[in-house]
Write a protein that holds these residues in place. Structure first.
Motif, PDB file in Angstrom:
ATOM      1  N   SER A 117      -2.365  -3.199  24.417  1.00  0.00           N
ATOM      2  CA  SER A 117      -1.094  -2.575  24.032  1.00  0.00           C
ATOM      3  C   SER A 117      -0.861  -1.264  24.777  1.00  0.00           C
ATOM      4  O   SER A 117       0.219  -0.695  24.691  1.00  0.00           O
ATOM      5  CB  SER A 117      -1.038  -2.365  22.522  1.00  0.00           C
ATOM      6  OG  SER A 117      -2.047  -1.488  22.098  1.00  0.00           O
ATOM      7  N   ALA A 118      -1.853  -0.775  25.502  1.00  0.00           N
ATOM      8  CA  ALA A 118      -1.634   0.365  26.386  1.00  0.00           C
ATOM      9  C   ALA A 118      -0.864  -0.100  27.611  1.00  0.00           C
ATOM     10  O   ALA A 118      -1.003  -1.236  28.050  1.00  0.00           O
ATOM     11  CB  ALA A 118      -2.976   0.965  26.801  1.00  0.00           C
ATOM     12  N   PRO A 136      -5.507   6.569  25.380  1.00  0.00           N
ATOM     13  CA  PRO A 136      -6.006   7.563  24.408  1.00  0.00           C
ATOM     14  C   PRO A 136      -4.996   7.896  23.313  1.00  0.00           C
ATOM     15  O   PRO A 136      -5.382   8.200  22.183  1.00  0.00           O
ATOM     16  CB  PRO A 136      -6.278   8.808  25.262  1.00  0.00           C
ATOM     17  CG  PRO A 136      -6.318   8.344  26.671  1.00  0.00           C
ATOM     18  CD  PRO A 136      -5.494   7.095  26.751  1.00  0.00           C
ATOM     19  N   VAL A 137      -3.710   7.827  23.655  1.00  0.00           N
ATOM     20  CA  VAL A 137      -2.687   8.110  22.638  1.00  0.00           C
ATOM     21  C   VAL A 137      -2.821   7.124  21.480  1.00  0.00           C
ATOM     22  O   VAL A 137      -2.858   7.506  20.305  1.00  0.00           O
ATOM     23  CB  VAL A 137      -1.274   8.017  23.253  1.00  0.00           C
ATOM     24  CG1 VAL A 137      -0.205   8.135  22.179  1.00  0.00           C
ATOM     25  CG2 VAL A 137      -1.099   9.055  24.352  1.00  0.00           C
ATOM     26  N   PHE A 138      -2.942   5.857  21.812  1.00  0.00           N
ATOM     27  CA  PHE A 138      -2.908   4.842  20.764  1.00  0.00           C
ATOM     28  C   PHE A 138      -4.274   4.655  20.108  1.00  0.00           C
ATOM     29  O   PHE A 138      -4.348   4.235  18.960  1.00  0.00           O
ATOM     30  CB  PHE A 138      -2.300   3.554  21.325  1.00  0.00           C
ATOM     31  CG  PHE A 138      -0.966   3.841  21.941  1.00  0.00           C
ATOM     32  CD1 PHE A 138       0.062   4.342  21.158  1.00  0.00           C
ATOM     33  CD2 PHE A 138      -0.757   3.714  23.302  1.00  0.00           C
ATOM     34  CE1 PHE A 138       1.293   4.683  21.712  1.00  0.00           C
ATOM     35  CE2 PHE A 138       0.457   4.035  23.868  1.00  0.00           C
ATOM     36  CZ  PHE A 138       1.492   4.531  23.078  1.00  0.00           C
ATOM     37  N   LYS A 196      -6.059   7.271  19.341  1.00  0.00           N
ATOM     38  CA  LYS A 196      -6.029   8.339  18.331  1.00  0.00           C
ATOM     39  C   LYS A 196      -5.123   7.982  17.158  1.00  0.00           C
ATOM     40  O   LYS A 196      -5.312   8.486  16.060  1.00  0.00           O
ATOM     41  CB  LYS A 196      -5.557   9.646  18.975  1.00  0.00           C
ATOM     42  CG  LYS A 196      -6.566  10.234  19.946  1.00  0.00           C
ATOM     43  CD  LYS A 196      -6.074  11.562  20.526  1.00  0.00           C
ATOM     44  CE  LYS A 196      -7.060  12.143  21.517  1.00  0.00           C
ATOM     45  NZ  LYS A 196      -6.645  11.996  22.930  1.00  0.00           N
ATOM     46  N   LEU A 197      -4.123   7.148  17.400  1.00  0.00           N
ATOM     47  CA  LEU A 197      -3.183   6.778  16.340  1.00  0.00           C
ATOM     48  C   LEU A 197      -3.551   5.452  15.679  1.00  0.00           C
ATOM     49  O   LEU A 197      -2.777   4.927  14.878  1.00  0.00           O
ATOM     50  CB  LEU A 197      -1.764   6.713  16.922  1.00  0.00           C
ATOM     51  CG  LEU A 197      -1.256   8.005  17.578  1.00  0.00           C
ATOM     52  CD1 LEU A 197       0.154   7.810  18.115  1.00  0.00           C
ATOM     53  CD2 LEU A 197      -1.288   9.178  16.598  1.00  0.00           C
ATOM     54  N   ASN A 198      -4.735   4.921  16.011  1.00  0.00           N
ATOM     55  CA  ASN A 198      -5.201   3.670  15.409  1.00  0.00           C
ATOM     56  C   ASN A 198      -4.255   2.502  15.697  1.00  0.00           C
ATOM     57  O   ASN A 198      -4.091   1.606  14.889  1.00  0.00           O
ATOM     58  CB  ASN A 198      -5.388   3.838  13.897  1.00  0.00           C
ATOM     59  CG  ASN A 198      -6.254   2.748  13.303  1.00  0.00           C
ATOM     60  OD1 ASN A 198      -7.230   2.320  13.925  1.00  0.00           O
ATOM     61  ND2 ASN A 198      -5.907   2.291  12.116  1.00  0.00           N
ATOM     62  N   LEU A 199      -3.617   2.523  16.859  1.00  0.00           N
ATOM     63  CA  LEU A 199      -2.667   1.474  17.214  1.00  0.00           C
ATOM     64  C   LEU A 199      -3.140   0.594  18.369  1.00  0.00           C
ATOM     65  O   LEU A 199      -2.603  -0.507  18.564  1.00  0.00           O
ATOM     66  CB  LEU A 199      -1.314   2.104  17.601  1.00  0.00           C
ATOM     67  CG  LEU A 199      -0.474   2.643  16.447  1.00  0.00           C
ATOM     68  CD1 LEU A 199       0.651   3.535  16.950  1.00  0.00           C
ATOM     69  CD2 LEU A 199       0.101   1.496  15.615  1.00  0.00           C
TER      70      LEU A 199
END
Lengths: 365, 365, 365, 365
Positions: free
Chosen positions: D297-298, D351-353, D355-358
């Motif tokens: 999903s990244a 890294p964004v997702f 950290k957001l558990n996505l």
């Protein structure tokens, strides 16, 4: 009840009958395995740390010959496991502990000798003052040991040593044996009698995987409790310290204090200490420089890697020479002065108390 | 050098001359403060924890009268600080320690008595078996103490106690005194001789700020090393355990095992343990139920809050009654069986070893 | 090349031939899908956030009748999934987004209606202004919805709603739909057409397990990305805010500012925000009090739960009444003044930017 | 209301009168800035990511000449700030974005040119395909740029570039501009028109302080949001990848897959990604090897540093040559096949997702 009232009460209570009853009570306490806090508080809960351990210095000139003599008289092998002789703090009689949490020893391997493999929950490292020819094999990965190198054995990693040379080799061992022993956290397991991998590569697998600055193998990414970079080489340590002094001369940040460079060995997967329970660092003072006196609730051990100088250790002051080892109990004032450039390796229990929110450190001047 | 080779070498070395030299070497080691690992390894580094501390049980029926007698003979006041009598493990003679890291005591406050304020780096809590009328004042916040309540004194918080009633009150004190003492992390400071806030509110400020489930004051948000929720009330504990059993009956998750409900007291700012160095929990077994036997490298202390049953503690088995206190050394098998509903409070040093990556736990059946 | 040189160069370049070449270059850029930063930087990288979203206020008096009308005309069912009507920011035409990251909607369930079960990676919550009779079923756990309650649906939890009453019910839905949609993180799955558990308990399993302050079921211990305490009840919120005002009157800390109480809904397993991507809070101003004007790079949505007052929203000022909803774009000055006691629920995207080290907040007076 | 009931209701509702009312309702919704979820859900909340961005490939053979032409026509200077031309995803018309969160550009500096200093909250890096002669000055520290190097500009660090050579230089810029722009987190500040430090050292201060593996300056210890090691040199990257292949040949772990070596650029103070919002990695495939097809999903961008091969990008397949740049939207299947040894640099928003558990990732074969 105020302090004044307490004293009044004490007067009132101060009769022969009262004393007899008290005597009887204390006897009954003892029988029940009970101890009154009011008789023990000052010792148990001092105003600041009052270590039984004392500041102490061991001379390399004494340690090395003794270790060498043991090689002639005592084999290394299964059971005894290691020809390591610990430096016992004179303030901790009966216990072979350097400080209440740390165990420092000189380990000695004769030519062509093997120290058999085992593993334990205790964390360990080797710091090499001099000599070479030994490979320590950590979970099957042979790691060369050379002067100035720090070699890790994280808890529960299998490890053995082999001397492939015709000369003996000695080094400093550091472990958290006292901490683990006194808190009953020790597990131990024998491995093969001989090291499982007798190759003698220049660089270990660990260094080949983790030894490039800031680069992590994607396949192995993720935090680990201890550093997967098992070897920290002298060339890197020396270069980092040299750079700090150069940057100081250029007016850039980096040094810990004027003329005082210092690096910490860290775990690249977390940025924290290389080992879970012990902090390992290397300090360098320029000739003529002095470190700022301080005290900390961590206890530590220092070894002179090179150079001459003096150490102020609590009320005392000692001359330092190459290889000398110092035990520094908690809350003991510590400062170094460098006659020549002075290179110092050190390890401490600071990470334990940082994690428990107990660590205190203060400058004393 | 293999185990076989070692024995051969030992034979070779087995001469009178060799023995004499060895004797001389060991004498010189001793003079130098050095201890060979090969003579101490088995004790220092056992295959699994071999605690000197032993499993032990203290009867409330013994503890309470002894504490009461001390109230007639010994004042509470500045210096002694507390009328607390610790439960010393028979395996740790000389040290008033319940386990190598934990200190459990019965504390007793006579009618209208004050225990003066002080603070220390040691973490502390009180667990109340019976009685009321005492307020513990934590950093100026008076906290009522009632049966089944857990009251915290995080490290370095000022605290004193006052009994505003005409009846004495006793409770269980738990501290990490041995851990802090043996590792030299203790700092201590006197506060006022009398508690600074003599009001006796039903609910403390801490509970008013932090006592609504999942709600954090925005002004105070952010992680703290210990719980700001200083009081954990019995009504909440009892309700949480009751709910676990109801959910078990409905087929929903929640219980720790069949007929075994358990809650952990936690720090709402981090989700971790309420205190930095000690885990505190409350367990309840249905009448007829048994907990699963297990052993862990943490050491612990348990107190029966209510009910009857038996405890298997290593090889031994004991009847349990209200108020009885048990010391459980590391790696000692432990299991409870409930005759009636059995309510148990417990504290351990597990958070210390979790943070140091040393904790091990295993079911033993 | 300095600013001065730039202008000089521009002059030099300012010929018809140059313009023609530049035109050709830009055409070729476009053909190659390339965009020069020098033509777009000011819009892409402003000196401070310049949201396209605008401050906006929706009146409850408008929202509720529209939602009610839709209940007469549009069924709830598989496909459409929810009778939720989002509040689209006028500055974001085409997108039904309340802010660039947040989606707020009024959801309406007619008597005896079900909203079918589904799950999605988007985090969601419901905040109830008025009405009751609906249970939201979260991973099989029926959760009653009543005025002032906050009910969570963490990402990827199955959930449906059922109205067991003879009256309709409306509430505020909050989701991170825009964030997830614009960054392509959305996954979605249908569940049963009817809620899987039609029971209507007073308290959900989640509340029975996690609803005692500071108590964690031992069997369920450990951090989770979102709060397992699915329901935050009004009685607790109200009590916490009331206590902050009482403590303010006693001179104790707790309030966010004078006459301004505020709580954050948190995850008891971590102490962090209740949801991974959204911060949820409840604020209360005393009659006559005002909050301190501030601006933050987070965007937020506010709903008046009760009371009257005014809001300063950037350059504008609006009267507020019960149920009104406000969209606050990033870096928009915000302050509230309370005519009566003013109760405000709010949610924002602050946790996203805290985790990314991007969040900035400053007081503006 | 079940799916079946829904359809029945829809039939019932299917009258001219109903249609008229519905039309009126939707008009009123629009006037009120409201959007029904039932009309937008499929687009807003897809079953899996449905990016508007499309897989795309840019040829270095196209990019470089266009950038060179711009150097003849457009100055670099204050205002425009950089001669950087972004690669706009054809699926995101109007926005100069490479993916919804990432911005990739070719930046070009003519001989003796300066790009003025500024700073911004956006995180940035430069990856050098070819050329040298430019120093990027990061918070006053001049950092040489050479082929294969990754150079960081963490958010809010001042930075400018200067070309001290007589040849132009081009490189790949990567920033999180779209993420920051779309969520309104951008702050920007001008610095000096010329770089503040015109020296051209071989090694930056950052490398001298942080460039020894696992060694941290004690004076600078502690976690930071982004890596203080501003330069990751090609020699280290190449050595790490070479070692992984050697270890693979020896049967030791290290590679990501057969014939597939990969390193991640990390922050030595935390072990996490070098930048807060972007993951940066370098991958190497042996000639003849293929990576395992996967989707995540990244979203990501890849550049061929060296070698030839093919990429499978969703349903398409493309030949790859040196310098080619690929945009990979979320959830697009991706696999590489190497004709010669194939070296690939890549960055993503993972890294964004995380950290957001996505974040979701799965192998597709």
């Amino acid at each position: 009840m105020t302090g004044t009232q307490t004293r009044t009460a004490a007067d009132t209570f101060d009769s022969a009958e009262h004393q007899a009853k008290l005597h009887e009570l204390y006897r009954d306490f003892e029988a029940a395995g009970m101890t009154p806090l009011w008789l023990t508080r000052e010792g148990l809960m001092p105003f600041h740390p009052q270590p039984r351990a004392v500041p102490h210095l061991w001379r390399w000139a004494d340690l090395l010959p003794l270790a060498a003599r043991s090689a002639e008289l005592v084999p290394v092998g299964r059971g005894g496991e290691r020809r390591a002789i610990s430096l016992g703090n004179p303030g901790l009689p009966g216990d072979p502990y350097t400080t209440p949490t740390l165990w420092a020893a000189i380990q000695y391997l004769a030519p062509r000798e093997d120290a058999p493999e085992h593993r334990h929950t205790q964390s360990a490292f080797r710091f090499v003052l001099e000599g070479e020819g030994v490979w320590t094999v950590v979970d099957g990965d042979p790691v060369a040991m050379r002067p100035g190198d720090l070699l890790l054995t994280p808890g529960w990693a299998f490890h053995g040593h082999q001397n492939v040379s015709d000369t003996p080799m000695a080094w400093l061992d550091g472990l958290d044996i006292p901490l683990v022993a006194e808190t009953d956290q020790g597990f131990f397991e024998f491995g093969p009698d001989q090291v499982r991998n007798r190759s003698t590569p220049e660089r270990s697998q660990a260094e080949r995987l983790w030894g490039q600055p800031g680069l992590t193998p994607v396949a192995l990414a993720g935090p680990r409790p201890a550093s997967p970079l098992v070897a920290y080489r002298w060339a890197h340590t020396d270069a980092a310290l040299t750079a700090q002094f150069e940057l100081e001369a250029e007016g850039a940040p980096g040094v810990l204090g004027p003329g005082h460079a210092a690096i910490r060995y860290t775990n690249p997967t977390s940025g924290g200490d290389a080992l879970t329970t012990m902090r390992t660092e290397f300090h360098r003072l320029r000739a003529g420089a002095a470190s700022r006196p301080y005290r900390t609730s961590a206890s530590s051990v220092w070894q002179v890697f090179n150079g001459d100088g003096t150490v102020q250790l609590g009320a005392g002051r000692n001359q330092l020479s190459r290889g000398d080892v110092i035990a520094v109990p908690a809350w003991t004032e510590l400062a170094f002065t460098a006659a020549t450039q002075l290179d110092l390796f050190t390890f401490s229990d600071a990470p334990v108390f940082e994690k428990l929110n107990l660590l205190r450190t203060e400058l004393t001047t």
